[in-house]
Motif scaffolding. Structure first.
Motif, PDB file in Angstrom:
ATOM      1  N   ASN A 163      33.579  62.831 -43.823  1.00 44.49           N
ATOM      2  CA  ASN A 163      33.056  61.582 -44.377  1.00 44.49           C
ATOM      3  C   ASN A 163      31.588  61.760 -44.750  1.00 44.49           C
ATOM      4  O   ASN A 163      30.688  61.123 -44.191  1.00 44.49           O
ATOM      5  CB  ASN A 163      33.232  60.441 -43.374  1.00 44.49           C
ATOM      6  N   GLU A 164      31.342  62.616 -45.742  1.00 45.71           N
ATOM      7  CA  GLU A 164      29.969  62.955 -46.114  1.00 45.71           C
ATOM      8  C   GLU A 164      29.259  61.807 -46.828  1.00 45.71           C
ATOM      9  O   GLU A 164      28.024  61.751 -46.840  1.00 45.71           O
ATOM     10  CB  GLU A 164      29.939  64.232 -46.953  1.00 45.71           C
ATOM     11  N   MET A 165      29.991  60.877 -47.411  1.00 50.19           N
ATOM     12  CA  MET A 165      29.366  59.686 -48.001  1.00 50.19           C
ATOM     13  C   MET A 165      28.687  58.850 -46.914  1.00 50.19           C
ATOM     14  O   MET A 165      27.538  58.419 -47.071  1.00 50.19           O
ATOM     15  CB  MET A 165      30.407  58.837 -48.735  1.00 50.19           C
ATOM     16  N   LEU A 187      24.376  60.113 -54.704  1.00 45.86           N
ATOM     17  CA  LEU A 187      24.377  59.484 -56.023  1.00 45.86           C
ATOM     18  C   LEU A 187      25.627  58.636 -56.225  1.00 45.86           C
ATOM     19  O   LEU A 187      26.679  58.928 -55.658  1.00 45.86           O
ATOM     20  CB  LEU A 187      24.318  60.557 -57.116  1.00 45.86           C
ATOM     21  N   PRO A 188      25.527  57.592 -57.066  1.00 38.39           N
ATOM     22  CA  PRO A 188      26.706  56.760 -57.349  1.00 38.39           C
ATOM     23  C   PRO A 188      27.667  57.457 -58.302  1.00 38.39           C
ATOM     24  O   PRO A 188      27.292  58.406 -59.000  1.00 38.39           O
ATOM     25  CB  PRO A 188      26.090  55.517 -57.998  1.00 38.39           C
ATOM     26  N   LYS A 189      28.901  56.985 -58.334  1.00 37.54           N
ATOM     27  CA  LYS A 189      29.910  57.559 -59.218  1.00 37.54           C
ATOM     28  C   LYS A 189      29.487  57.483 -60.672  1.00 37.54           C
ATOM     29  O   LYS A 189      29.843  58.351 -61.480  1.00 37.54           O
ATOM     30  CB  LYS A 189      31.242  56.857 -58.999  1.00 37.54           C
ATOM     31  N   HIS A 203      29.346  60.660 -55.429  1.00 31.43           N
ATOM     32  CA  HIS A 203      30.480  60.201 -54.619  1.00 31.43           C
ATOM     33  C   HIS A 203      30.312  58.781 -54.103  1.00 31.43           C
ATOM     34  O   HIS A 203      31.285  58.158 -53.688  1.00 31.43           O
ATOM     35  CB  HIS A 203      30.677  61.149 -53.422  1.00 31.43           C
ATOM     36  N   GLN A 204      29.080  58.276 -54.072  1.00 30.89           N
ATOM     37  CA  GLN A 204      28.856  56.918 -53.581  1.00 30.89           C
ATOM     38  C   GLN A 204      29.429  55.908 -54.583  1.00 30.89           C
ATOM     39  O   GLN A 204      29.406  56.137 -55.785  1.00 30.89           O
ATOM     40  CB  GLN A 204      27.352  56.654 -53.395  1.00 30.89           C
ATOM     41  N   TYR A 217      20.939  56.804 -53.466  1.00 31.33           N
ATOM     42  CA  TYR A 217      19.968  57.075 -52.413  1.00 31.33           C
ATOM     43  C   TYR A 217      18.791  57.901 -52.917  1.00 31.33           C
ATOM     44  O   TYR A 217      17.697  57.821 -52.337  1.00 31.33           O
ATOM     45  CB  TYR A 217      20.643  57.779 -51.237  1.00 31.33           C
ATOM     46  N   MET A 218      18.979  58.675 -53.974  1.00 27.89           N
ATOM     47  CA  MET A 218      17.855  59.435 -54.509  1.00 27.89           C
ATOM     48  C   MET A 218      16.772  58.492 -55.032  1.00 27.89           C
ATOM     49  O   MET A 218      15.576  58.709 -54.809  1.00 27.89           O
ATOM     50  CB  MET A 218      18.333  60.383 -55.609  1.00 27.89           C
ATOM     51  N   LYS A 219      17.185  57.426 -55.704  1.00 29.55           N
ATOM     52  CA  LYS A 219      16.209  56.436 -56.173  1.00 29.55           C
ATOM     53  C   LYS A 219      15.558  55.723 -54.997  1.00 29.55           C
ATOM     54  O   LYS A 219      14.363  55.402 -55.016  1.00 29.55           O
ATOM     55  CB  LYS A 219      16.883  55.427 -57.105  1.00 29.55           C
ATOM     56  N   ARG A 220      16.354  55.487 -53.957  1.00 28.75           N
ATOM     57  CA  ARG A 220      15.805  54.828 -52.776  1.00 28.75           C
ATOM     58  C   ARG A 220      14.784  55.709 -52.069  1.00 28.75           C
ATOM     59  O   ARG A 220      13.739  55.237 -51.616  1.00 28.75           O
ATOM     60  CB  ARG A 220      16.927  54.436 -51.814  1.00 28.75           C
ATOM     61  N   PHE A 221      15.091  57.011 -51.945  1.00 27.89           N
ATOM     62  CA  PHE A 221      14.126  57.934 -51.356  1.00 27.89           C
ATOM     63  C   PHE A 221      12.814  57.913 -52.141  1.00 27.89           C
ATOM     64  O   PHE A 221      11.727  57.836 -51.563  1.00 27.89           O
ATOM     65  CB  PHE A 221      14.687  59.362 -51.342  1.00 27.89           C
ATOM     66  N   GLU A 222      12.930  57.965 -53.456  1.00 29.01           N
ATOM     67  CA  GLU A 222      11.739  57.968 -54.309  1.00 29.01           C
ATOM     68  C   GLU A 222      10.966  56.669 -54.153  1.00 29.01           C
ATOM     69  O   GLU A 222       9.732  56.667 -54.062  1.00 29.01           O
ATOM     70  CB  GLU A 222      12.158  58.189 -55.768  1.00 29.01           C
ATOM     71  N   ARG A 223      11.685  55.556 -54.106  1.00 31.05           N
ATOM     72  CA  ARG A 223      11.058  54.243 -53.927  1.00 31.05           C
ATOM     73  C   ARG A 223      10.323  54.169 -52.589  1.00 31.05           C
ATOM     74  O   ARG A 223       9.265  53.533 -52.477  1.00 31.05           O
ATOM     75  CB  ARG A 223      12.129  53.158 -53.987  1.00 31.05           C
ATOM     76  N   ASP A 224      10.869  54.838 -51.571  1.00 28.71           N
ATOM     77  CA  ASP A 224      10.276  54.806 -50.240  1.00 28.71           C
ATOM     78  C   ASP A 224       9.110  55.772 -50.070  1.00 28.71           C
ATOM     79  O   ASP A 224       8.566  55.901 -48.966  1.00 28.71           O
ATOM     80  CB  ASP A 224      11.349  55.123 -49.192  1.00 28.71           C
TER      81      ASP A 224
END
Length: 363
Positions: free
Chosen positions: A147-149, A172-174, A179-180, A185-192
């Motif tokens: 369950n890597e997602m 990343l989203p589909k 697969h998300q 989450y990449m955008k979220r990491f950058e935002r954070d």
């Protein structure tokens, strides 16, 4: 109860008679930092074969070997990486396939999480997807290693400071080939405020104390094929992780996995096994050089299990006995403050307890 499990219980009782690990082996010096090096699938057989492969000199870790480690899981003589990683991260045995939970399904704290609670920075480095079983065991809790997602989701919420490896697709989203379902989450990491690196050049220029570098959609390239890519080496990822994490005056915990030594063992591919071991040695040297200069860093190296049963035959030829994991003990190496705790025959659950003791944290 299986016959082998009876033997395991007896062995545990004998070890228990020697006293609690944390009480029996008090560290001579407290460590501020820990670098936990895991060459997945590596064993004493690999050590012998790798010495022959090198031809000149000995592996950098030979002078730091302190003992051997038992690897069985809670429900099998032969562990998988999920159960082994969980034992090495939490000090608790679990069933094969399970990440960060005990056999009853209860969440167990990892040494990375305990280090984070103490104010230290944390990091994970791997050449597999960063959400693969071994790195996942240090910062997630799922009943199924596949369950890597969900593991990616938990990594984000764990606020890990450095993530370097493969597996960008799990963040990343589909709609962007991931697969998300929806989450990016990449955008979220950058935002954070994380610095994002997508190739070796960007990683080399990174100077933030929080870095996410996911250099392939899935696993990174084997070391022998890396020249065909723009991906960094394991040594370069280790160096970058140490540079970022060392910016925290309270210290850090870093796990570095040479993931594909294991995959080479499954494939019985000698060249792949040796070149990825060689790449892991370069990362190990990077860690040791940092520790020697820093003088406050404990380096621990141990595989989670053997894969392939690699050995030398009577004519000095490398031979394989299986394409699966085996139950043989694996060597343990340590260097730096707290390293005197490690020695003799250990269980994989002993290592995180000794690391926590060296860091003066509760696990």
């Amino acid at each position: 109860m299986k016959k082998w499990m009876v033997s395991s219980v007896v062995a545990t009782a004998v070890l228990a008679g020697l006293g609690d690990v944390s009480e029996q082996a008090e560290a001579q010096g407290e460590a501020k930092n820990v670098i936990f090096m895991i060459p997945d699938g590596y064993s004493s057989g690999y050590a012998s074969v790798y010495r022959a492969f090198k031809e000149e000199g000995i592996p950098a870790w030979d002078e730091h070997q302190v003992g051997h480690m038992m690897t069985h899981s809670a429900n099998n003589r032969v562990t998988d990486s999920a159960a082994a990683g969980t034992a090495m991260a939490t000090g608790v045995k679990t069933n094969n396939g399970v990440i960060g939970l005990n056999p009853e399904g209860e969440r167990v704290q990892t040494v990375l999480e305990a280090a984070k609670d103490s104010g230290r920075s944390t990091g994970l480095v791997a050449t597999s997807t960063i959400t693969h079983a071994t790195p996942a065991a240090f910062a997630s809790h799922v009943s199924n290693r596949n369950n890597e997602m969900e593991i990616a989701n938990q990594f984000y919420n764990q606020d890990i400071d450095v993530l370097l490896g493969g597996g960008e697709s799990y963040f990343l989203p589909k709609s962007e080939g991931g697969h998300q379902y929806l989450m990016n989450y990449m955008k979220r990491f950058e935002r954070d405020g994380y610095e994002i690196a997508r190739n070796a050049e960007q990683l080399q220029s990174a100077n933030s104390d929080r870095v996410v570098g996911l250099f392939a959609n899935n696993a990174m390239a084997p070391e022998r094929d890396r020249h065909e890519t723009d991906e960094p080496s394991l040594q370069e990822m280790t160096e970058a992780a140490l540079s970022a994490l060392d910016q925290n005056d309270d210290g850090f915990f870093l796990m570095v996995e040479g993931s594909q030594i294991d995959w080479a063992g499954h494939a019985n591919d000698y060249d792949w096994a040796m070149t990825d071991t060689e790449a892991f040695e370069a990362a190990y040297i990077e860690a040791i050089e940092f520790a020697k200069e820093d003088e406050e860093t404990l380096v621990v190296m141990a595989s989670d299990h053997d894969t392939g049963g690699l050995a030398l035959d009577g004519n000095d030829n490398p031979v394989w006995s299986t394409t699966n994991h085996t139950g043989v003990d694996v060597p343990v190496y340590s260097f730096g403050p707290g390293s005197e705790q490690f020695g003799g025959l250990m269980d994989n659950t002993d290592l995180p307890k000794m690391i926590a003791n060296a860091l003066d944290i509760e696990l």
